[in-house]
Design a protein around this motif. Structure first.
Motif, PDB file in Angstrom:
ATOM      1  N   LEU A   1       6.923  64.868  45.940  1.00  0.00           N
ATOM      2  CA  LEU A   1       6.116  66.083  45.876  1.00  0.00           C
ATOM      3  C   LEU A   1       6.939  67.293  46.317  1.00  0.00           C
ATOM      4  O   LEU A   1       6.851  68.379  45.715  1.00  0.00           O
ATOM      5  N   ARG A   2       7.747  67.103  47.334  1.00  0.00           N
ATOM      6  CA  ARG A   2       8.579  68.208  47.809  1.00  0.00           C
ATOM      7  C   ARG A   2       9.634  68.578  46.769  1.00  0.00           C
ATOM      8  O   ARG A   2       9.907  69.756  46.527  1.00  0.00           O
ATOM      9  N   ALA A   3      10.205  67.555  46.113  1.00  0.00           N
ATOM     10  CA  ALA A   3      11.231  67.816  45.100  1.00  0.00           C
ATOM     11  C   ALA A   3      10.661  68.588  43.917  1.00  0.00           C
ATOM     12  O   ALA A   3      11.336  69.461  43.349  1.00  0.00           O
ATOM     13  N   TYR A   4       9.427  68.275  43.528  1.00  0.00           N
ATOM     14  CA  TYR A   4       8.815  68.955  42.386  1.00  0.00           C
ATOM     15  C   TYR A   4       7.984  70.159  42.807  1.00  0.00           C
ATOM     16  O   TYR A   4       7.413  70.845  41.956  1.00  0.00           O
ATOM     17  N   ASP A   5       7.878  70.396  44.105  1.00  0.00           N
ATOM     18  CA  ASP A   5       7.080  71.491  44.655  1.00  0.00           C
ATOM     19  C   ASP A   5       5.618  71.375  44.232  1.00  0.00           C
ATOM     20  O   ASP A   5       4.987  72.335  43.797  1.00  0.00           O
ATOM     21  N   TYR A   6       5.092  70.155  44.343  1.00  0.00           N
ATOM     22  CA  TYR A   6       3.701  69.874  44.004  1.00  0.00           C
ATOM     23  C   TYR A   6       2.872  69.760  45.283  1.00  0.00           C
ATOM     24  O   TYR A   6       3.133  68.882  46.115  1.00  0.00           O
ATOM     25  N   PRO A   7       1.865  70.616  45.447  1.00  0.00           N
ATOM     26  CA  PRO A   7       0.947  70.415  46.579  1.00  0.00           C
ATOM     27  C   PRO A   7       0.044  69.208  46.322  1.00  0.00           C
ATOM     28  O   PRO A   7      -0.119  68.760  45.192  1.00  0.00           O
TER      29      PRO A   7
END
Length: 619
Positions: free
Chosen positions: A108-114
């Motif tokens: 999630l952090r790598a794709y910047d997905y909340p």
């Protein structure tokens, strides 16, 4: 010139503020566990997704124009304060498993997905030596996230933590037979005292659990939860109201895959990600049209399950479950009322209620067994007007005046006392039973000689009056079972002979506007047809005038000729099914389905009424 006006309009639309444009529905995906070692198919944990597939899901969503959103953005959009981006998607994780931190969070952090993480606070603090029966194996405290891990994820700004209750992620005893159903929506049956929780006791139990969950999240994370993700997606307007009081005004379920925005924040639809789907599997789930899926329904008499001998009742139930498993229908319309004299009205009910005798506390047990053992969706089949009240004076005072003695006994729905009484029956059913929909019985009709002052004798207005009453009953049931689907029986004559609406107060196009489906009684022998197949052809053609794609009309065949008391030959029934399907009919059912005598024979019923792609036994 017309093209210039069109071009001007398009430019105007492009210049509109984002909040003024038509909003797209919100897609919510529900994940649980993310592991490296998930089998491609058939893993012991059906809710686990492989790390590789989860990463591919995020990549595919990003590459196909989906825009990740946070819970804050959803709340702002629901209140009309901001618009969501195009193709918005909210990722959620249930249960607070350790893989949320070790596998999902880095991606999630790598794709910047909340994402929204719903945790069971008791499991975060699971005492040493205590385990949770999580399916493939007992889970210990090491299988769940810790408070420090939750604080780290929350501090990143990507993860918001929601309540998944403190300790409601389990079942409780729901009836005298010992069935176990979700704790958040079940009035617990207490074996020692032989009674159910009162509504007050039930509400106090739910409130205490949610208050503890909120307090622990506030203490450990410094923030009170704004959302509740109900365990098993089981909730009601009563439980949502309790959550609202505690500041958790957003809730989620697992009905559907997207929600139009702006929307009420109670019961946001989510797509449950199961069976380790590949990108192709996920794409299919997001793109296929649910409306094209045909319904196959068996209408079942609970009177045939009941026996004064409890052991015989259990044997009957086992026979029913085995037959339904073998046939594989999508739905069962299950009788919730007792009609032992066969006159079409209820003498008693099969659930605890405030109005009629309870013949046996049986509906919830059979409905839950059909869901959990036979894997079918259950709709409760109940009368609308046909209730024979035990007090003769009350029965006479509340009856439809002027009804013929040979007609089904029906209550006068124009009387406020009747409306309260029947609404209470529907609420009592939903308060103590599993069901996903309602089938309104064929007793909901009105002759042109009855209640002549109603709607000033206007047949269409009388039709709408009866529809309005049934929708009141749906709302009463939805206090305990939100988002119920509705089906209503319709006689064939108002479809074949539109002028006969005056004799029934029934009309197909009005029904299809009011209900999810209309169960059209495609019963040629009941109607005295000399050529049943040609009669069915006429009925399909007439129905298509109101429902051109036949998306809402279910054709319900008869399996018995009630005039001769002889079953319809199985080969003829199967030929009728094929004939209807060839003409574009999507939804089929039949009545009665005699599981005691195995009629129609299970093999024939499987061929005609299975919802499976390949409904034949392997040789």
């Amino acid at each position: 010139m017309p093209w210039l006006l069109l071009a001007t309009f398009l430019v105007f639309c492009l210049l509109l503020p984002a909040a003024a444009r038509a909003a797209e529905p919100l897609l919510v995906l529900s994940y649980h566990d993310v592991r490296d070692d998930v089998a491609r198919k058939g893993d012991a944990d059906a809710y686990a997704v492989s790390t590789q597939n989860f990463a591919a899901h995020l990549d595919w969503l990003s590459g196909h124009g989906y825009h990740p959103v946070s819970l804050s953005q959803v709340i702002e959009a629901a209140h009309g304060r901001a618009a969501l981006p195009s193709k918005p998607v909210l990722i959620t994780f249930d249960d607070g498993l350790r893989s949320l931190y070790t596998r999902a969070f880095p991606l999630l952090r790598a794709y910047d997905y909340p994402a929204l993480a719903a945790v069971v606070t008791h499991w975060v603090d699971l005492p040493a030596g205590e385990t949770v029966d999580y399916g493939p194996r007992p889970f210990t405290g090491d299988d769940f996230v810790t408070w420090s891990q939750l604080r780290e994820m929350q501090a990143s700004g990507l993860i918001e933590v929601a309540s998944h209750s403190h300790d409601l992620h389990h079942g409780v005893t729901s009836n005298p037979q010992g069935n176990v159903t979700p704790a958040a929506v079940t009035r617990r049956y207490e074996e020692a005292s032989k009674r159910y929780e009162t509504e007050t006791e039930y509400a106090a139990r739910i409130r205490a659990d949610l208050a503890r969950s909120k307090a622990e999240l506030q203490r450990e994370l410094g923030r009170a939860p704004r959302a509740i993700v109900w365990p098993y997606a089981a909730y009601s307007s009563v439980t949502n109201a309790i959550a609202d009081e505690l500041g958790m005004a957003v809730s989620f379920d697992l009905e559907g895959r997207s929600t139009p925005m702006p929307s009420d924040l109670h019961g946001l639809a989510r797509l449950l990600v199961m069976n380790n789907p590949t990108v192709g599997d996920l794409a299919y789930q997001l793109r296929h049209d649910d409306e094209r899926t045909g319904m196959r329904a068996l209408q079942i008499d609970l009177d045939s399950v009941y026996d004064p001998d409890p052991q015989q009742t259990e044997r009957n139930l086992d026979a029913l479950i085995e037959r339904v498993k073998q046939i594989g229908p999508s739905h069962v319309f299950l009788q919730a009322f007792a009609d032992p004299d066969g006159n079409g009205s209820a003498d008693a009910l099969y659930f605890p209620n405030r109005a009629l005798p309870m013949r046996a506390d049986l509906f919830n047990r059979v409905a839950w067994q059909l869901k959990s053992r036979a894997g079918t969706v259950v709709y409760a089949w109940l009368p609308v007007l046909g209730y024979e009240l035990p007090d003769p004076a009350q029965r006479a005072a509340l009856a439809i005046p002027g009804a013929r003695a040979d007609e089904v006994y029906r209550l006068d729905y124009t009387q406020p006392e009747v409306r309260r009484l029947v609404a209470g029956i529907y609420e009592d059913l939903a308060a103590g039973s599993y069901l996903e929909g309602l089938l309104f019985h064929d007793d909901a009709y009105l002759r042109d000689t009855e209640l002549q002052d109603s709607a000033a004798g206007d047949s269409q207005a009388r039709t709408q009056e009866l529809i309005g009453f049934t929708l009141e009953l749906k709302r009463a049931a939805e206090r305990w079972r939100p988002k119920l689907k509705t089906v209503r029986n319709l006689y064939a004559r108002p479809v074949l002979e539109p002028q006969s609406e005056a004799w029934f107060a029934q009309r197909l196009d009005a029904f299809n506007r009011a209900y999810d489906y209309t169960a059209l009684m495609a019963m040629p022998w009941m109607e005295g047809s000399r050529d049943p197949e040609r009669w069915l052809d006429r009925l399909v053609a007439a129905a298509r005038r109101h429902d051109p794609q036949l998306t809402q009309t279910l054709f319900e065949l008869q399996t018995v000729d009630w005039r001769t008391r002889q079953p319809i030959a199985a080969q003829r029934l199967k030929a009728q099914v094929r004939r209807l399907l060839a003409q574009g009919v999507r939804h089929l059912g039949w009545y009665p389905d005699d599981f005691v005598a195995d009629r129609p024979a299970t093999a024939d019923a499987r061929e005609a009424m299975s919802s499976r792609s390949y409904p034949y036994l392997e040789q």
